[in-house]
Design an enzyme around this catalytic site. Structure first.
Site, short mmCIF file in Angstrom:
data_model
loop_
_atom_site.label_atom_id
_atom_site.label_comp_id
_atom_site.label_asym_id
_atom_site.label_seq_id
_atom_site.Cartn_x
_atom_site.Cartn_y
_atom_site.Cartn_z
N ASP A 80 -5.01 3.92 -0.08
CA ASP A 80 -6.13 4.12 0.86
C ASP A 80 -6.52 5.60 0.85
O ASP A 80 -5.68 6.48 1.13
CB ASP A 80 -5.66 3.72 2.27
N ARG A 120 -13.37 -5.49 3.31
CA ARG A 120 -12.26 -5.39 4.27
C ARG A 120 -12.70 -5.50 5.74
O ARG A 120 -12.01 -5.04 6.63
CB ARG A 120 -11.48 -4.11 4.03
N HIS A 141 -9.05 6.79 2.73
CA HIS A 141 -9.56 7.11 4.08
C HIS A 141 -10.86 7.92 4.02
O HIS A 141 -11.03 8.88 4.78
CB HIS A 141 -8.51 7.85 4.90
N TRP A 148 -13.18 11.19 7.29
CA TRP A 148 -12.02 10.35 7.00
C TRP A 148 -12.35 9.49 5.83
O TRP A 148 -13.33 8.87 5.75
CB TRP A 148 -11.70 9.47 8.20
N GLU A 175 -4.06 -7.40 5.20
CA GLU A 175 -3.19 -6.29 5.59
C GLU A 175 -2.28 -6.74 6.73
O GLU A 175 -2.71 -7.43 7.65
CB GLU A 175 -4.06 -5.11 6.05
N GLU A 230 -13.41 -1.51 6.49
CA GLU A 230 -12.74 -1.61 7.80
C GLU A 230 -13.58 -1.01 8.92
O GLU A 230 -13.41 -1.38 10.08
CB GLU A 230 -11.34 -1.00 7.76
N GLU A 246 -8.86 2.04 -1.79
CA GLU A 246 -9.58 1.71 -0.55
C GLU A 246 -10.37 2.89 0.00
O GLU A 246 -9.87 4.02 0.00
CB GLU A 246 -8.53 1.25 0.47
N ARG A 291 0.86 -1.17 0.00
CA ARG A 291 0.00 0.00 0.00
C ARG A 291 0.90 1.23 0.00
O ARG A 291 1.86 1.29 0.76
CB ARG A 291 -0.88 -0.01 1.25
N TYR A 343 -3.10 12.13 6.94
CA TYR A 343 -3.46 10.93 7.70
C TYR A 343 -3.06 9.69 6.91
O TYR A 343 -3.24 9.63 5.69
CB TYR A 343 -4.98 10.91 7.94
O1 KDG Z 1 -7.90 2.81 13.72
C1 KDG Z 1 -7.84 3.29 12.42
C2 KDG Z 1 -6.79 2.54 11.64
O2 KDG Z 1 -6.95 1.17 11.79
C3 KDG Z 1 -6.86 2.91 10.19
O3 KDG Z 1 -6.44 4.23 10.03
C4 KDG Z 1 -5.94 2.07 9.37
O4 KDG Z 1 -7.04 2.76 7.35
C5 KDG Z 1 -6.35 1.96 7.95
C6 KDG Z 1 -5.89 0.78 7.27
O5 KDG Z 1 -6.31 0.57 6.15
O6 KDG Z 1 -5.11 0.05 7.86
MG MG Z 2 -7.88 1.82 5.56
#
Ligand code: KDG
Ligand code: MG
Length: 402
Positions: free
Chosen positions: A210, A283, A212, A402, A339, A262, A236, A147, A159
């Site tokens: 990712d 995920r 987010h 996020w 992951e 997630e 992602e 990633r 982030y």
């Molecule tokens: O607690 C939040 C994290 O697990 C996250 O920021 C991690 O986005 C993430 C990932 O894909 O691992």
């Molecule tokens: Mg993520």
């Protein structure tokens, strides 16, 4: 056999973890991860105050019945706190069942579907030049998938870009810190990063990115389209997923594969995305989606609709969750990727385990049960430290997702 004790342990070996340990009258124990990043004590209380009293005296062999009892019986269904608590109980019961049977949990789930669990690592750096070096390190260590996250010129902190050496940790201060985000700068920069990465590493390496949850569907569609030449394995969390229909728009515009899940905690959060084939990877993971039992249910639905698994495995999911995830990964037909962000040494010591990494694969433990434990004496040496995930704002001060 009966459950005679259930201990909820909160510990902070470099970061906070919540673990449930069940003890039976025959001395067999089981562990389950109950960590919810930044909201750890809410799950600890849910377990201690509301679940543990109802577990004492129950038959640990009744995994599905206990799951239904905690899910339907509570009246208040779903939600991250509830589902993380249920996950911890479910995971600990699978651990006990494996130990009683004398088998690793993956054997109870149907046995191996593959030789190893392909993992992806996290390359991240402020600049493209630096991230190329980080990716090369992963390739050298045998990783087959990486990633890639970078800083954005003109944006002070991004982030998902690690700032503390090899161990990712976005939760920092007790009261959330704040970062500033620019969609315009991000959309202009990321394709230039992947262009250089693909040029440098060729077509064989699997690349992921990712987002987010920071875009709208049409912005995500544009990003997906602009990344098509670099053949990502997945993009992602392009948009917040409360509105599952948002993914239809992305799908209409790009062939870049999409991964999401997630922050989902039940099959109801993703059933439309899966049934309509709006995503390519789901995920969800053991700790936040109701444990091994419920995760299997999600992955089985996904298998019917050409959707593969891609379990979340950040460092805020404890080695107990990772151990459990590997038993699922190795035994399902539609596994995609797992992951893998290495835990710190202190974390690994508190959670002794026998899963192992070799040549780009993780291998689940062959020990009976999950093959992971909690060293309670050592855990007691690391008291809880409040830490929250940061809050994201646009340049004009608006709180952004996020
Ligand atoms: O607690 C939040 C994290 O697990 C996250 O920021 C991690 O986005 C993430 C990932 O894909 O691992
Ligand atoms: Mg993520």
């Amino acid at each position: 056999m009966r459950i005679v004790d259930a201990r909820v342990v909160v510990t902070c070996p470099d970061r906070n973890f919540v673990t449930l340990k069940l003890v039976t009258d025959e001395g067999v124990t089981g562990v389950g991860d109950a960590t919810l990043n930044g909201r750890e004590l809410a799950v600890a209380s849910y377990l201690t105050d509301h679940v543990v009293p109802a577990l004492i005296g129950r038959d640990p062999a009744r995994i599905e019945d206990t799951w239904q009892y905690l899910y339907k019986g509570a009246y208040w269904r779903r939600g991250p706190v509830t589902m993380t608590a249920i996950a911890a109980v479910d995971t600990a019961l699978w651990d006990i069942k494996g130990k009683v049977a004398g088998l690793p949990v993956y054997q109870l789930l149907g046995g191996r579907c593959r030789d190893g669990v392909t993992v992806y690592g996290h390359a991240s750096a402020d600049t493209t030049d630096e991230v190329l070096v980080d990716i090369a390190g992963y390739v050298e260590r045998g990783y087959r998938a990486v990633r890639v996250q970078t800083g954005i010129p003109g944006v002070a902190a991004t982030y998902g870009v690690g700032r503390r050496g090899p161990h990712y940790e976005p939760a920092d201060s007790a009261i959330p810190s704040e970062t500033v985000w620019s969609t315009e700068r991000y959309l202009a920069h990321i394709p230039t990063v992947f262009s250089r990465v693909r040029d440098e590493f060729g077509p064989g390496l699997r690349l992921l990115h990712d987002v987010h949850h920071r875009l709208t569907p049409i912005e995500a569609a544009r990003l997906g389209k602009s990344l098509e030449p670099y053949a990502l394995t997945w993009l992602e969390d392009p948009v917040p997923a409360e509105l599952q229909e948002g993914y239809r728009l992305i799908r209409q515009h790009t062939t870049t594969p999409i991964a999401v899940g997630e922050v989902f905690n039940s099959i109801w959060d993703c059933q439309a995305l899966i049934r309509e084939q709006l995503i390519d990877y789901i995920r969800t993971t053991v700790v936040h989606a109701g444990g091994i039992s419920h995760l299997r249910r999600i992955f089985d639905l996904a298998a019917l609709h050409h959707v593969r698994s891609g379990s979340h495995g950040a460092t805020d999911l404890s080695p107990v969750c990772l151990a459990a995830a590997l038993h699922v990964d190795i035994s399902i037909p539609n596994f995609g990727l797992q992951e893998y962000m290495r835990h710190t040494e202190a974390t690994d010591e508190v959670f002794p385990h026998t899963y192992r990494f070799a040549d780009g694969y993780l291998h689940p433990s062959e020990a009976p049960g999950l093959g992971v434990d909690l060293d309670e004496e050592l855990a007691a040496k690391y008291p809880y430290r409040p830490a929250s995930l940061p809050v994201n704002r646009l340049e004009d001060g608006t709180v952004h997702s996020w």
